[in-house]
Design an enzyme around this catalytic site. Structure first.
Site, PDB file in Angstrom:
ATOM      1  N   HIS A 327      28.907 -70.563  14.501  1.00 33.42           N
ATOM      2  CA  HIS A 327      30.166 -71.024  15.095  1.00 33.42           C
ATOM      3  C   HIS A 327      30.275 -72.552  15.157  1.00 33.42           C
ATOM      4  O   HIS A 327      31.372 -73.088  15.324  1.00 33.42           O
ATOM      5  CB  HIS A 327      30.271 -70.437  16.509  1.00 33.42           C
ATOM      6  CG  HIS A 327      31.670 -70.263  16.989  1.00 33.42           C
ATOM      7  ND1 HIS A 327      32.711 -71.079  16.590  1.00 33.42           N
ATOM      8  CD2 HIS A 327      32.217 -69.362  17.839  1.00 33.42           C
ATOM      9  CE1 HIS A 327      33.827 -70.687  17.193  1.00 33.42           C
ATOM     10  NE2 HIS A 327      33.553 -69.640  17.941  1.00 33.42           N
ATOM     11  N   LYS A 406      52.570 -54.861  17.588  1.00 36.73           N
ATOM     12  CA  LYS A 406      53.412 -56.054  17.743  1.00 36.73           C
ATOM     13  C   LYS A 406      54.913 -55.729  17.715  1.00 36.73           C
ATOM     14  O   LYS A 406      55.696 -56.287  18.484  1.00 36.73           O
ATOM     15  CB  LYS A 406      53.078 -57.040  16.613  1.00 36.73           C
ATOM     16  CG  LYS A 406      53.873 -58.338  16.676  1.00 36.73           C
ATOM     17  CD  LYS A 406      53.447 -59.318  15.608  1.00 36.73           C
ATOM     18  CE  LYS A 406      54.066 -59.007  14.272  1.00 36.73           C
ATOM     19  NZ  LYS A 406      53.809 -60.042  13.264  1.00 36.73           N
ATOM     20  N   LYS A 410      57.430 -57.043  20.616  1.00 35.71           N
ATOM     21  CA  LYS A 410      58.455 -58.054  20.270  1.00 35.71           C
ATOM     22  C   LYS A 410      59.853 -57.521  20.596  1.00 35.71           C
ATOM     23  O   LYS A 410      60.710 -58.251  21.059  1.00 35.71           O
ATOM     24  CB  LYS A 410      58.379 -58.402  18.777  1.00 35.71           C
ATOM     25  CG  LYS A 410      57.083 -59.048  18.343  1.00 35.71           C
ATOM     26  CD  LYS A 410      56.991 -60.505  18.696  1.00 35.71           C
ATOM     27  CE  LYS A 410      57.481 -61.378  17.572  1.00 35.71           C
ATOM     28  NZ  LYS A 410      57.073 -62.796  17.774  1.00 35.71           N
ATOM     29  N   MET A 413      60.751 -58.092  23.872  1.00 32.27           N
ATOM     30  CA  MET A 413      60.738 -59.539  24.164  1.00 32.27           C
ATOM     31  C   MET A 413      59.478 -59.967  24.908  1.00 32.27           C
ATOM     32  O   MET A 413      59.491 -60.869  25.743  1.00 32.27           O
ATOM     33  CB  MET A 413      61.988 -59.965  24.981  1.00 32.27           C
ATOM     34  CG  MET A 413      63.295 -59.445  24.460  1.00 32.27           C
ATOM     35  SD  MET A 413      63.838 -60.344  23.004  1.00 32.27           S
ATOM     36  CE  MET A 413      64.451 -61.842  23.728  1.00 32.27           C
ATOM     37  N   LEU A 414      58.368 -59.282  24.634  1.00 32.97           N
ATOM     38  CA  LEU A 414      57.095 -59.634  25.269  1.00 32.97           C
ATOM     39  C   LEU A 414      56.185 -60.237  24.202  1.00 32.97           C
ATOM     40  O   LEU A 414      55.978 -59.617  23.151  1.00 32.97           O
ATOM     41  CB  LEU A 414      56.426 -58.387  25.851  1.00 32.97           C
ATOM     42  CG  LEU A 414      57.215 -57.620  26.919  1.00 32.97           C
ATOM     43  CD1 LEU A 414      56.511 -56.312  27.263  1.00 32.97           C
ATOM     44  CD2 LEU A 414      57.409 -58.461  28.174  1.00 32.97           C
ATOM     45  N   HIS A 415      55.626 -61.416  24.467  1.00 34.17           N
ATOM     46  CA  HIS A 415      54.736 -62.030  23.480  1.00 34.17           C
ATOM     47  C   HIS A 415      53.488 -61.153  23.341  1.00 34.17           C
ATOM     48  O   HIS A 415      52.815 -60.865  24.321  1.00 34.17           O
ATOM     49  CB  HIS A 415      54.340 -63.444  23.930  1.00 34.17           C
ATOM     50  CG  HIS A 415      53.689 -64.242  22.843  1.00 34.17           C
ATOM     51  ND1 HIS A 415      52.497 -63.851  22.262  1.00 34.17           N
ATOM     52  CD2 HIS A 415      54.073 -65.378  22.212  1.00 34.17           C
ATOM     53  CE1 HIS A 415      52.172 -64.725  21.327  1.00 34.17           C
ATOM     54  NE2 HIS A 415      53.110 -65.655  21.270  1.00 34.17           N
ATOM     55  N   PRO A 416      53.161 -60.705  22.086  1.00 34.34           N
ATOM     56  CA  PRO A 416      52.048 -59.747  21.936  1.00 34.34           C
ATOM     57  C   PRO A 416      50.687 -60.268  22.397  1.00 34.34           C
ATOM     58  O   PRO A 416      49.883 -59.503  22.930  1.00 34.34           O
ATOM     59  CB  PRO A 416      52.025 -59.443  20.432  1.00 34.34           C
ATOM     60  CG  PRO A 416      52.933 -60.427  19.785  1.00 34.34           C
ATOM     61  CD  PRO A 416      53.867 -60.955  20.823  1.00 34.34           C
ATOM     62  N   ASP A 417      50.421 -61.558  22.225  1.00 31.94           N
ATOM     63  CA  ASP A 417      49.135 -62.091  22.680  1.00 31.94           C
ATOM     64  C   ASP A 417      49.051 -62.046  24.209  1.00 31.94           C
ATOM     65  O   ASP A 417      48.059 -61.611  24.788  1.00 31.94           O
ATOM     66  CB  ASP A 417      48.935 -63.536  22.195  1.00 31.94           C
ATOM     67  CG  ASP A 417      47.677 -64.149  22.791  1.00 31.94           C
ATOM     68  OD1 ASP A 417      46.576 -63.631  22.495  1.00 31.94           O
ATOM     69  OD2 ASP A 417      47.780 -65.109  23.573  1.00 31.94           O
ATOM     70  N   THR A 452      39.571 -76.550  19.724  1.00 30.57           N
ATOM     71  CA  THR A 452      40.062 -75.600  20.729  1.00 30.57           C
ATOM     72  C   THR A 452      40.209 -76.246  22.109  1.00 30.57           C
ATOM     73  O   THR A 452      39.639 -77.292  22.393  1.00 30.57           O
ATOM     74  CB  THR A 452      39.088 -74.409  20.893  1.00 30.57           C
ATOM     75  OG1 THR A 452      37.801 -74.919  21.270  1.00 30.57           O
ATOM     76  CG2 THR A 452      38.968 -73.618  19.605  1.00 30.57           C
TER      77      THR A 452
END
Length: 612
Positions: A327, A406, A410, A413-417, A452
Site C-alpha cells: 500500500h 446503485k 440513485k 436520490m440517495l448517494h450510493p456511497d 487521501t
C-alpha cells in the site's frame, strides 16, 4: 513548422502534473471546530466539556504557533504532507506489512468468460499477463487517460508506482525503490519475476523490440511450472517479506553479506515489472460469494508472493486470478484502473487469444538461485510461522448483496456511497450497542501528489438516526428525516475532505511539527477522546469504496477490536468484504455483514413507506 508536427494533440498521462494546485493548509479554527464535532458521538457531557477546554487552549496557545510553522513548510513544498504521510503511515511502521498494510482482491474474469476450471491456469495466465504488459506500455507511452472529475484533471503520480516498484526494508525506516520510466525519460526494466513453489525466475517480456505474445508467455510459464512441479521446492526466500520490518531488514543484510550475488537477485526482483505468483490451491468463488478467493489472496502462501512489491499478480490452479499489493507507493484506485482495463480486454476478446500462435526462439527464463545457510532457512521458517499464526487469526467474509444496487439508490436520490456508510453505522450500532468511530477514505487528487484524507463517517447526525431506528416509539417520518439529515451531513463532509478542507491530516501535520521541533506532545493528542474518536489510527471501522466497477478488494482492521470494510458499488448489486480478528471476542465480521444487508432493506423501506 517541425515543432508543431511533433506536438501531439492527444493528452498525455502525466501532462498536467506541473499545473496541479498545491495541497492547501486549512484554517486552524475550521479544523478544530470539525474535530470537536467529530468527538461528540463518543463523549458524555463532562468529557466533551473537558475536550472543548483542551481545544480552546490549544487554539490560543501552542496550536497557533505550530500552525504558523506548518504554513511556512507549505510555502516551500507543493505537497506539505507527502513525505510525512509516506513515512508515518507506511515506511516507519514496523509490524509485518504483508498482512497488516497490503491490500488484495480478486479480479472479475470468473464472472464471465473464465469461470473456475482446472488446467487453465497457465493459458489464462499468459493472456492476463499480456494485457497487463500492454497497460505497462500504455503508461510508458503516457497513453493511459488522465482521470478527471468533470473537466478537472486529477493527480496521476501514483500510476508511476504500479510497475517496477518495491519497498525495501530498513532497520528503523523502509524506503521505496521505483525503477519505472516513461519512454521520454529513458530506459525502464522490462522483465517480470515469477514465483512458484519457493523458487524465483525472471524473464524479459520484450523480444526483438516488441512484446512477447501469449503463446510465447505460455511457453515461459510452462517451462517454470514443469520445472517446479518436477523438482524439489525452493527455500521460499519470499516468505521473509512477510516478517516484522526490522527483522526482515536484518535478515536481508545477512543474506547480502553471505554472497554478493544474493543482492543482484534481490535487485532483479525489486526492479521487475511485477511479480507473477503461481499458486497450487483452487479457491472457491461465485459471483455471490468471494470469501474464499479473497482470503487466499490476502493470506495465501507467503513463499510465492513478494510482500514488498507494488504488484503481485496471483494465479490459482483453477484459473482464478487476483492481486496483492504493497500500500505504501499507491492507493487502491491505481489497481482498480488496471484491473478494470484488463477485465474489459478479456471481455472484448471473449477470454481468448486471437493472434498468431507462432512462438519465436526466446531465451528461457533464468532462475534466481539464492545462496542460503542454516540461519537463512531458520529465518524463513520463523517468518512463515509468525505469518501463518497471524493469518489464521483473521476472519474474512466477502459477499454480494444482489437485491438492488446503485440504480435504485440513485432513483431514491440517495448517494450510493453514503447509503453504504450509513448502513454500516446502523449495523455496527445494532451489533455493539454504541457508535463506531469510522475512517472512510476520501481522495485529495485534485492537488499535486494528493492521496487521501480521513472522512469520519460517524457523525452526530448518523448516531441520532441510528438511535431513532432502535427506538420503537419513533415514527417512520421522523426516522426518514433523521436519515436524510445524516445523508446531507456525510455528503458535505466528503466534499470538504476532497477539496482540501478535511482536518485529520492537518492535525497530523501539527503533531509532526511539534515532534520535529522537539516540543512536548500537545494535550490535544493525549486527551482520551482523541483516540476514542479514532485519532492516531484508532478507528474501529476502517473503510473504503473501491469504486463503481467490477473490481473488489480487502484489507485488515486498523485496530484489534475493529473491522476492515471494503466495498464496490454496481448498478444491480453491492459487493462487500469485511475482516475482523478472531482473537477479539467482541467482533464478528459475518454478523456485521448480515446486519448491513438488513440495514440496506430497512433504509429503502424507509424511503418507500415514510411518504405514504
Amino acid at each position: 513548422m517541425e515543432n508543431q508536427l511533433v506536438k501531439s494533440t492527444e493528452e498525455r498521462t502525466f501532462q498536467y502534473q506541473d499545473s496541479l494546485p498545491s495541497l492547501p493548509v486549512p484554517s486552524l479554527e475550521d479544523s478544530l471546530k470539525k474535530y470537536l464535532e467529530s468527538v461528540k458521538p463518543f463523549a458524555n457531557e463532562e468529557e466533551y466539556k473537558k475536550t472543548e477546554e483542551i481545544v480552546k487552549k490549544f487554539q490560543n496557545g501552542i496550536g497557533e504557533k505550530l500552525h504558523q510553522k506548518l504554513l511556512e513548510r507549505a510555502k516551500g513544498k507543493r505537497n506539505w504532507l507527502e513525505e510525512w504521510w509516506l513515512n508515518v503511515a507506511y515506511l516507519d511502521v514496523r509490524i509485518p506489512s504483508q498482512l497488516n498494510v497490503n491490500f488484495a482482491g480478486p479480479v472479475a474474469h470468473f464472472e464471465h468468460y473464465w469461470p473456475p476450471k482446472e488446467d487453465t491456469q497457465l493459458e489464462r495466465g499468459s493472456i492476463i499477463l499480456w494485457h497487463n504488459m500492454n497497460y505497462w506500455q500504455l503508461l510508458r507511452k503516457e497513453k493511459v487517460p488522465v482521470q478527471k472529475v468533470g473537466n478537472t484533471p486529477l493527480d496521476m503520480n501514483q500510476f508511476r508506482m504500479l510497475f517496477s516498484t518495491c519497498k525495501v526494508p530498513g532497520i528503523s525506516r523502509d524506503s521505496i525503490m521505483s525503477y519505472f520510466r516513461t519512454e521520454s525519460e529513458g530506459h525502464s526494466p522490462s522483465h517480470i519475476a515469477v514465483l512458484c513453489r519457493g523458487r524465483v525466475f525472471v524473464f524479459d517480456v520484450i523480444h526483438e523490440g516488441c512484446l512477447i505474445t501469449p503463446p510465447e508467455l505460455l511457453r515461459q510459464l510452462t517451462y517454470i511450472y514443469e520445472k517446479c512441479h518436477g523438482e524439489p521446492d525452493g527455500p521460499g526466500i519470499a516468505a521473509l517479506t512477510s516478517e516484522e520490518r526490522t527483522q526482515w531488514a536484518k535478515a536481508r543484510e545477512y543474506l547480502i553479506g553471505l554472497d554478493p550475488e544474493n543482492l543482484t537477485s534481490l535487485e532483479k526482483i525489486q526492479s521487475s515489472l511485477l511479480v507473477y505468483s503461481i499458486e497450487d490451491s483452487s479457491p472457491h468463488v461465485t459471483p455471490e460469494d468471494y470469501t474464499q478467493v479473497t482470503a487466499m489472496l490476502l493470506i495465501g502462501d507467503p513463499t510465492v508472493r513478494w510482500g514488498d512489491k507494488s504488484y503481485n499478480l496471483i494465479s490459482f490452479s483453477n484459473g482464478v486470478f487476483g492481486c496483492n499489493c504493497d500500500h505504501a507507493p499507491f492507493d487502491a484506485m491505481v489497481m482498480v484502473n488496471i484491473s478494470y482495463y484488463v477485465d474489459e480486454k478479456i471481455l472484448e476478446n471473449e477470454g481468448r487469444w486471437k493472434g498468431s500462435e507462432k512462438v519465436r526462439d526466446i531465451p528461457l527464463p533464468e532462475e534466481l538461485v539464492f545462496t542460503v545457510d542454516e540461519k537463512v532457512l531458520s529465518d524463513i521458517n520463523q517468518a512463515k510461522a509468525q505469518y501463518l499464526k497471524q493469518a489464521s487469526d483473521l476472519q474474512i467474509v466477502s459477499y454480494a448483496f444482489t437485491s438492488f444496487g446503485k440504480k435504485l439508490t440513485k432513483k431514491m436520490m440517495l448517494h450510493p456511497d453514503t447509503f453504504i456508510q450509513l448502513a454500516l453505522q446502523l449495523a455496527y450500532y445494532r451489533l455493539h450497542g454504541r457508535p463506531g468511530c469510522c475512517y472512510e477514505t476520501a481522495m485529495t487528487r485534485y492537488f499535486y501528489h494528493g492521496r487521501t484524507e480521513t472522512m469520519r463517517s460517524c457523525t452526530v447526525e448518523a448516531v441520532s438516526w441510528c438511535q431513532t431506528m432502535q427506538d420503537s416509539s419513533t415514527s417512520l417520518l421522523e426516522r426518514q428525516e433523521k436519515m436524510l439529515q445524516a445523508f446531507a451531513k456525510h455528503n458535505k463532509m466528503m466534499k470538504d475532505c476532497s477539496t482540501g478542507k478535511g482536518f485529520d491530516r492537518h492535525l497530523l501535520g501539527l503533531l509532526l511539527i511539534a515532534k520535529e521541533e522537539g516540543l512536548p506532545v500537545p494535550e490535544l493528542f493525549t486527551d482520551p477522546l482523541f483516540s476514542k474518536s479514532g485519532g492516531g489510527g484508532n478507528f474501529v471501522l476502517s473503510t473504503s469504496l473501491i469504486g463503481y466497477l467490477r473490481v473488489h478488494g480487502v484489507v485488515v482492521p486498523m485496530v484489534h477490536n475493529g473491522y476492515g470494510f471494503f466495498y464496490q458499488i454496481r448498478d444491480d448489486r453491492f459487493v462487500v468484504s469485511c475482516t475482523a480478528w478472531k482473537s477479539c471476542p467482541e467482533t464478528d465480521a459475518e454478523k456485521l455483514v448480515q446486519l448491513i444487508f438488513v440495514a440496506f432493506h430497512d433504509m429503502i423501506q424507509l424511503m418507500n413507506t415514510a411518504h405514504l
